[in-house]
Design a protein around this motif. Structure first.
Motif, PDB file in Angstrom:
ATOM      1  N   GLU A 110       0.810  -1.214   0.000  1.00  0.00           N
ATOM      2  CA  GLU A 110       0.000   0.000   0.000  1.00  0.00           C
ATOM      3  C   GLU A 110       0.845   1.266   0.000  1.00  0.00           C
ATOM      4  O   GLU A 110       0.493   2.263  -0.638  1.00  0.00           O
ATOM      5  CB  GLU A 110      -0.941   0.003   1.205  1.00  0.00           C
ATOM      6  CG  GLU A 110      -1.913   1.156   1.223  1.00  0.00           C
ATOM      7  CD  GLU A 110      -2.933   1.024   2.335  1.00  0.00           C
ATOM      8  OE1 GLU A 110      -3.792   1.915   2.452  1.00  0.00           O
ATOM      9  OE2 GLU A 110      -2.869   0.033   3.101  1.00  0.00           O
ATOM     10  N   ASP A 111       1.975   1.270   0.711  1.00  0.00           N
ATOM     11  CA  ASP A 111       2.798   2.477   0.846  1.00  0.00           C
ATOM     12  C   ASP A 111       3.998   2.495  -0.105  1.00  0.00           C
ATOM     13  O   ASP A 111       4.846   3.371   0.003  1.00  0.00           O
ATOM     14  CB  ASP A 111       3.297   2.613   2.296  1.00  0.00           C
ATOM     15  CG  ASP A 111       2.146   2.753   3.279  1.00  0.00           C
ATOM     16  OD1 ASP A 111       1.131   3.376   2.908  1.00  0.00           O
ATOM     17  OD2 ASP A 111       2.258   2.244   4.413  1.00  0.00           O
ATOM     18  N   PHE A 112       4.064   1.524  -1.033  1.00  0.00           N
ATOM     19  CA  PHE A 112       5.191   1.476  -1.945  1.00  0.00           C
ATOM     20  C   PHE A 112       5.069   2.586  -2.994  1.00  0.00           C
ATOM     21  O   PHE A 112       3.974   2.923  -3.432  1.00  0.00           O
ATOM     22  CB  PHE A 112       5.265   0.123  -2.653  1.00  0.00           C
ATOM     23  CG  PHE A 112       5.853  -0.973  -1.815  1.00  0.00           C
ATOM     24  CD1 PHE A 112       5.626  -1.034  -0.454  1.00  0.00           C
ATOM     25  CD2 PHE A 112       6.637  -1.965  -2.387  1.00  0.00           C
ATOM     26  CE1 PHE A 112       6.154  -2.055   0.330  1.00  0.00           C
ATOM     27  CE2 PHE A 112       7.168  -2.986  -1.628  1.00  0.00           C
ATOM     28  CZ  PHE A 112       6.919  -3.024  -0.253  1.00  0.00           C
ATOM     29  N   ALA A 113       6.210   3.147  -3.391  1.00  0.00           N
ATOM     30  CA  ALA A 113       6.240   4.152  -4.450  1.00  0.00           C
ATOM     31  C   ALA A 113       6.671   3.555  -5.781  1.00  0.00           C
ATOM     32  O   ALA A 113       6.469   4.177  -6.826  1.00  0.00           O
ATOM     33  CB  ALA A 113       7.172   5.298  -4.075  1.00  0.00           C
ATOM     34  N   ASN A 114       7.288   2.363  -5.744  1.00  0.00           N
ATOM     35  CA  ASN A 114       7.722   1.679  -6.965  1.00  0.00           C
ATOM     36  C   ASN A 114       7.287   0.227  -6.900  1.00  0.00           C
ATOM     37  O   ASN A 114       7.155  -0.353  -5.821  1.00  0.00           O
ATOM     38  CB  ASN A 114       9.237   1.749  -7.132  1.00  0.00           C
ATOM     39  CG  ASN A 114       9.726   3.163  -7.344  1.00  0.00           C
ATOM     40  OD1 ASN A 114       9.924   3.916  -6.389  1.00  0.00           O
ATOM     41  ND2 ASN A 114       9.911   3.553  -8.594  1.00  0.00           N
ATOM     42  N   CYS A 115       7.071  -0.354  -8.058  1.00  0.00           N
ATOM     43  CA  CYS A 115       6.665  -1.758  -8.127  1.00  0.00           C
ATOM     44  C   CYS A 115       7.823  -2.645  -7.689  1.00  0.00           C
ATOM     45  O   CYS A 115       8.931  -2.531  -8.227  1.00  0.00           O
ATOM     46  CB  CYS A 115       6.229  -2.099  -9.543  1.00  0.00           C
ATOM     47  SG  CYS A 115       5.819  -3.848  -9.777  1.00  0.00           S
ATOM     48  N   PRO A 116       7.623  -3.568  -6.745  1.00  0.00           N
ATOM     49  CA  PRO A 116       8.716  -4.447  -6.313  1.00  0.00           C
ATOM     50  C   PRO A 116       9.098  -5.487  -7.361  1.00  0.00           C
ATOM     51  O   PRO A 116      10.152  -6.118  -7.239  1.00  0.00           O
ATOM     52  CB  PRO A 116       8.146  -5.111  -5.058  1.00  0.00           C
ATOM     53  CG  PRO A 116       6.672  -5.065  -5.231  1.00  0.00           C
ATOM     54  CD  PRO A 116       6.390  -3.804  -5.987  1.00  0.00           C
ATOM     55  N   THR A 117       8.280  -5.660  -8.392  1.00  0.00           N
ATOM     56  CA  THR A 117       8.567  -6.664  -9.420  1.00  0.00           C
ATOM     57  C   THR A 117       9.350  -6.078 -10.589  1.00  0.00           C
ATOM     58  O   THR A 117      10.395  -6.606 -10.972  1.00  0.00           O
ATOM     59  CB  THR A 117       7.254  -7.278  -9.936  1.00  0.00           C
ATOM     60  OG1 THR A 117       6.548  -7.874  -8.840  1.00  0.00           O
ATOM     61  CG2 THR A 117       7.541  -8.345 -10.974  1.00  0.00           C
ATOM     62  N   CYS A 118       8.856  -4.984 -11.158  1.00  0.00           N
ATOM     63  CA  CYS A 118       9.509  -4.400 -12.338  1.00  0.00           C
ATOM     64  C   CYS A 118      10.234  -3.102 -12.030  1.00  0.00           C
ATOM     65  O   CYS A 118      10.992  -2.603 -12.868  1.00  0.00           O
ATOM     66  CB  CYS A 118       8.497  -4.169 -13.447  1.00  0.00           C
ATOM     67  SG  CYS A 118       7.238  -2.940 -13.057  1.00  0.00           S
ATOM     68  N   GLY A 119      10.008  -2.509 -10.862  1.00  0.00           N
ATOM     69  CA  GLY A 119      10.716  -1.300 -10.461  1.00  0.00           C
ATOM     70  C   GLY A 119      10.154  -0.010 -11.034  1.00  0.00           C
ATOM     71  O   GLY A 119      10.681   1.063 -10.742  1.00  0.00           O
ATOM     72  N   ILE A 120       9.069  -0.073 -11.826  1.00  0.00           N
ATOM     73  CA  ILE A 120       8.518   1.137 -12.421  1.00  0.00           C
ATOM     74  C   ILE A 120       7.793   1.953 -11.360  1.00  0.00           C
ATOM     75  O   ILE A 120       7.291   1.414 -10.370  1.00  0.00           O
ATOM     76  CB  ILE A 120       7.576   0.780 -13.593  1.00  0.00           C
ATOM     77  CG1 ILE A 120       7.292   2.011 -14.451  1.00  0.00           C
ATOM     78  CG2 ILE A 120       6.291   0.177 -13.079  1.00  0.00           C
ATOM     79  CD1 ILE A 120       6.548   1.698 -15.725  1.00  0.00           C
ATOM     80  N   SER A 121       7.733   3.266 -11.560  1.00  0.00           N
ATOM     81  CA  SER A 121       7.127   4.153 -10.578  1.00  0.00           C
ATOM     82  C   SER A 121       5.619   3.945 -10.513  1.00  0.00           C
ATOM     83  O   SER A 121       4.961   3.636 -11.505  1.00  0.00           O
ATOM     84  CB  SER A 121       7.435   5.614 -10.913  1.00  0.00           C
ATOM     85  OG  SER A 121       6.741   6.485 -10.052  1.00  0.00           O
ATOM     86  N   ARG A 122       5.095   4.149  -9.335  1.00  0.00           N
ATOM     87  CA  ARG A 122       3.656   4.073  -9.116  1.00  0.00           C
ATOM     88  C   ARG A 122       2.932   5.273  -9.711  1.00  0.00           C
ATOM     89  O   ARG A 122       1.745   5.192 -10.021  1.00  0.00           O
ATOM     90  CB  ARG A 122       3.396   3.988  -7.609  1.00  0.00           C
ATOM     91  CG  ARG A 122       1.956   4.068  -7.164  1.00  0.00           C
ATOM     92  CD  ARG A 122       1.894   3.960  -5.657  1.00  0.00           C
ATOM     93  NE  ARG A 122       0.537   3.956  -5.136  1.00  0.00           N
ATOM     94  CZ  ARG A 122       0.226   3.663  -3.877  1.00  0.00           C
ATOM     95  NH1 ARG A 122       1.193   3.375  -3.011  1.00  0.00           N
ATOM     96  NH2 ARG A 122      -1.028   3.677  -3.461  1.00  0.00           N
ATOM     97  N   TRP A 123       3.650   6.388  -9.884  1.00  0.00           N
ATOM     98  CA  TRP A 123       3.027   7.645 -10.279  1.00  0.00           C
ATOM     99  C   TRP A 123       3.289   7.948 -11.756  1.00  0.00           C
ATOM    100  O   TRP A 123       4.232   7.426 -12.358  1.00  0.00           O
ATOM    101  CB  TRP A 123       3.558   8.782  -9.407  1.00  0.00           C
ATOM    102  CG  TRP A 123       3.561   8.445  -7.952  1.00  0.00           C
ATOM    103  CD1 TRP A 123       4.651   8.177  -7.174  1.00  0.00           C
ATOM    104  CD2 TRP A 123       2.427   8.301  -7.097  1.00  0.00           C
ATOM    105  NE1 TRP A 123       4.271   7.883  -5.892  1.00  0.00           N
ATOM    106  CE2 TRP A 123       2.907   7.951  -5.806  1.00  0.00           C
ATOM    107  CE3 TRP A 123       1.049   8.440  -7.296  1.00  0.00           C
ATOM    108  CZ2 TRP A 123       2.062   7.741  -4.735  1.00  0.00           C
ATOM    109  CZ3 TRP A 123       0.198   8.228  -6.214  1.00  0.00           C
ATOM    110  CH2 TRP A 123       0.705   7.883  -4.955  1.00  0.00           C
ATOM    111  N   LYS A 124       2.474   8.824 -12.309  1.00  0.00           N
ATOM    112  CA  LYS A 124       2.619   9.226 -13.696  1.00  0.00           C
ATOM    113  C   LYS A 124       3.855  10.095 -13.885  1.00  0.00           C
ATOM    114  O   LYS A 124       4.330  10.740 -12.954  1.00  0.00           O
ATOM    115  CB  LYS A 124       1.383  10.007 -14.152  1.00  0.00           C
ATOM    116  CG  LYS A 124       0.222   9.138 -14.592  1.00  0.00           C
ATOM    117  CD  LYS A 124      -0.859   9.988 -15.216  1.00  0.00           C
ATOM    118  CE  LYS A 124      -1.995   9.110 -15.745  1.00  0.00           C
ATOM    119  NZ  LYS A 124      -3.057   9.927 -16.375  1.00  0.00           N
TER     120      LYS A 124
END
Length: 405
Positions: A110-124
């Motif tokens: 819930e509090d992650f800023a990046n995907c733990p699998t691919c590393g891409i950012s959660r934000w635009k």
């Protein structure tokens, strides 16, 4: 109308008095045609029907407020209008998702800023490739079904119809209702405790991709997941008002085989309804009971079936019934697969089995393959080291035979 609003607001007793006032309050002094609530509902209906933007809707409310008398009750903004309708229980949950369909940002993520699998950012990303925090790159819209099931039983007329299959259905051996189907009867036979409560729900879900912009060349994809309640009479269960939208998966690409990531919150609610049940109030019988539900089947086309079930629906083993025994041939010139062997499903003495020239030049004596039972499917799944999510594309069996499933 007051009774209908009361049925819908039983779960929100703190807001019921305010909503009841809006039902009785005229839109302006002397108005007999519209109340505050009915005017807001009709305007919201037009907003959804003609796809008005939020800003245009707010401007329209402001204009109406100036046109009407000074002491009118019409909300002056979209925010105020939503506050008036909040007690009706039309809530939804916006869950952030990885743009690559790896995870949903919920629970431990819930509090992650990046995907733990691919590393891409959660934000635009902004105009200069700068991350714009607060604007999610992809969002799943989830409409929880449990509150809506409870509200169905809080309406006397609907609560009565939800037991139609048990008391008013004609039993003459014909398939007149899903209750006459083998799947329904199998559930009743295996779980008699579930059958003993005729108010327990039998459900189906349907999922498929649509193009919301009506352009075949558009790259935008939208996957709605609908839920259908089969307890109702046949003339009601397929009505629009009883077909519930539970998930809305939208984005530039369709989810494909990663749709299991988006189905997780719905599956959790369905498992809760099956394992434990939820407390619900039956307005027709005027009593509280434990409501449970079972998912009987899914409705989808063949490609969507492959996404939802995990079965291979293309290539040499495209048939989910025949599996490894599928008769398939690759056509060299067209570079497409051809699926033959249909004569296996004919009776053993059928003359087509012995004909050669009319078919592929050989006779057919093989028996038809037997469909897998539910237990056999479960055994096949247990033999696979299955891990749901993005990284489960190729899964090796426990036997070190080099094959993939």
């Amino acid at each position: 109308m007051v009774q209908a609003v009361y049925d819908s607001c039983a779960e929100n007793p703190n807001q019921f008095n305010k909503l009841l006032e809006d039902v009785e309050k005229p839109l302006y002094p002397g108005c007999t045609k519209f109340t505050k609530l009915s005017a807001v509902v009709k305007l919201f209906n037009l907003k959804a029907k003609y796809s008005w933007s939020d800003k245009s809707f707010t401007d329209l409310l402001s204009l109406f407020g100036e046109m009407l008398s000074v002491d009118n009750e019409l909300p002056l903004s979209l925010y105020d209008a939503k506050k008036s309708l909040r007690a009706l229980g039309m809530d939804y949950v916006k869950i952030h998702a990885c743009p690559n369909d790896c995870i949903l940002y919920r629970k431990e993520y819930e509090d992650f800023a990046n995907c733990p699998t691919c590393g891409i950012s959660r934000w635009k990303l902004g105009n200069k490739s700068m991350v714009k925090e607060g604007v999610p790159a992809k969002v799943l819209w989830y409409f929880p079904p449990i509150p809506r099931f409870r509200r169905m039983f809080q309406n006397k007329a609907i609560s009565k119809e939800l037991t139609w299959h048990a008391y008013k259905r004609i039993r003459d051996g014909y398939l007149r209702h899903p209750a006459d189907a083998p799947s329904w009867k199998l559930v009743d036979h295996l779980w008699p405790n579930f059958k003993s409560e005729d108010r327990n729900l039998r459900l189906a879900i349907s999922a498929d991709g649509i193009n919301p912009h009506s352009l075949m060349s558009s790259t935008y994809s939208c996957w709605p997941v609908l839920m259908i309640t089969y307890n109702l009479p046949p003339w009601l269960c397929m009505k629009r008002k009883f077909m519930m939208l539970t998930l809305l998966i939208s984005g530039p690409r369709q989810p494909g085989n990663d749709i299991d990531v988006y189905l997780a919150p719905l599956i959790e609610d369905l498992k809760c309804l099956w394992d434990f049940g939820v407390e619900a109030y039956d307005a027709y019988r005027e009593e509280t009971f434990s409501l449970r539900a079972v998912l009987l089947w899914t409705i989808n086309d063949f490609p969507a079936y492959g996404n939802l079930s995990g079965c291979v629906v293309k290539g040499y083993h495209a048939c989910p019934i025949c599996a490894e025994k599928t008769y398939s041939t690759r056509l060299k010139n067209s570079r497409k697969m051809s699926y033959t062997g249909h004569r296996r499903f004919l009776p053993s003495c059928h003359p087509y089995r012995r004909q050669k020239k009319a078919f592929n030049g050989s006779q057919e004596f093989d028996p038809a393959p037997e469909p897998l039972t539910g237990h056999e499917v479960l055994e096949r799944v247990e033999r696979i080291n299955f891990q749901p999510g993005k990284m489960s594309g190729k899964i090796h069996t426990k036997k070190d035979d080099g094959k993939t499933c």
